[in-house]
Design a protein around this motif. Structure first.
Motif, PDB file in Angstrom:
ATOM      1  N   ASP A  35       0.811  -1.216   0.000  1.00 18.97           N
ATOM      2  CA  ASP A  35       0.000   0.000   0.000  1.00 18.97           C
ATOM      3  C   ASP A  35       0.845   1.268   0.000  1.00 18.97           C
ATOM      4  O   ASP A  35       0.523   2.234  -0.684  1.00 18.97           O
ATOM      5  CB  ASP A  35      -0.953   0.007   1.195  1.00 18.97           C
ATOM      6  N   PHE A  58      -6.975   1.761 -10.077  1.00 23.55           N
ATOM      7  CA  PHE A  58      -7.697   0.979  -9.078  1.00 23.55           C
ATOM      8  C   PHE A  58      -6.676   0.585  -8.014  1.00 23.55           C
ATOM      9  O   PHE A  58      -5.694  -0.094  -8.323  1.00 23.55           O
ATOM     10  CB  PHE A  58      -8.297  -0.289  -9.695  1.00 23.55           C
ATOM     11  N   ARG A  59      -6.915   1.012  -6.774  1.00 24.78           N
ATOM     12  CA  ARG A  59      -5.966   0.743  -5.687  1.00 24.78           C
ATOM     13  C   ARG A  59      -6.681   0.048  -4.548  1.00 24.78           C
ATOM     14  O   ARG A  59      -7.783   0.420  -4.152  1.00 24.78           O
ATOM     15  CB  ARG A  59      -5.362   2.057  -5.194  1.00 24.78           C
ATOM     16  N   ARG A  60      -6.055  -0.995  -4.012  1.00 26.31           N
ATOM     17  CA  ARG A  60      -6.620  -1.733  -2.883  1.00 26.31           C
ATOM     18  C   ARG A  60      -6.509  -0.885  -1.630  1.00 26.31           C
ATOM     19  O   ARG A  60      -5.507  -0.218  -1.397  1.00 26.31           O
ATOM     20  CB  ARG A  60      -5.860  -3.038  -2.675  1.00 26.31           C
ATOM     21  N   TYR A  67     -11.372  -0.908  -2.023  1.00 27.16           N
ATOM     22  CA  TYR A  67     -10.666  -0.364  -3.173  1.00 27.16           C
ATOM     23  C   TYR A  67     -11.018   1.105  -3.364  1.00 27.16           C
ATOM     24  O   TYR A  67     -11.987   1.613  -2.808  1.00 27.16           O
ATOM     25  CB  TYR A  67     -11.006  -1.137  -4.451  1.00 27.16           C
TER      26      TYR A  67
END
Length: 96
Positions: A35, A58-60, A67
């Protein structure tokens, strides 16, 4: 995890992205970076990509919904939010 979809990236940025990501299709990048690294990559993209790049990122996230979707420039899809959940509109249907 981080997924980046672009219309067109500058050659220097695309070359750098290939160091961190797998490119399953042209201008589609996928990586399982941590992250903290994902935040740095997103910041790098925002600093070095012009509006014409058409980024969709798109990021967790560790929080619900798990997300985040961000965009830069003119991308082919529209991002919307319904009840706190970010979604990508693929195709809008007009009712008569």
């Amino acid at each position: 995890m981080l997924v980046v979809i672009a219309n067109d990236l500058p050659p220097a940025v695309r070359g750098r992205m290939k160091l961190w990501f797998v490119e399953p299709r042209p201008n589609v990048f996928v990586s399982g970076v941590k992250d903290s690294v994902a935040k740095q990559v997103v910041q790098y993209l925002y600093e070095h990509c012009p509006e014409e790049s058409g980024l969709m990122i798109f990021r967790r996230l560790p929080d619900t919904p798990g997300y985040e979707i961000r965009g830069l420039g003119d991308h082919n899809r529209q991002i919307t939010e319904i009840s706190g959940l970010q979604l990508v509109i693929e195709k809008q249907i007009e009712f008569l």
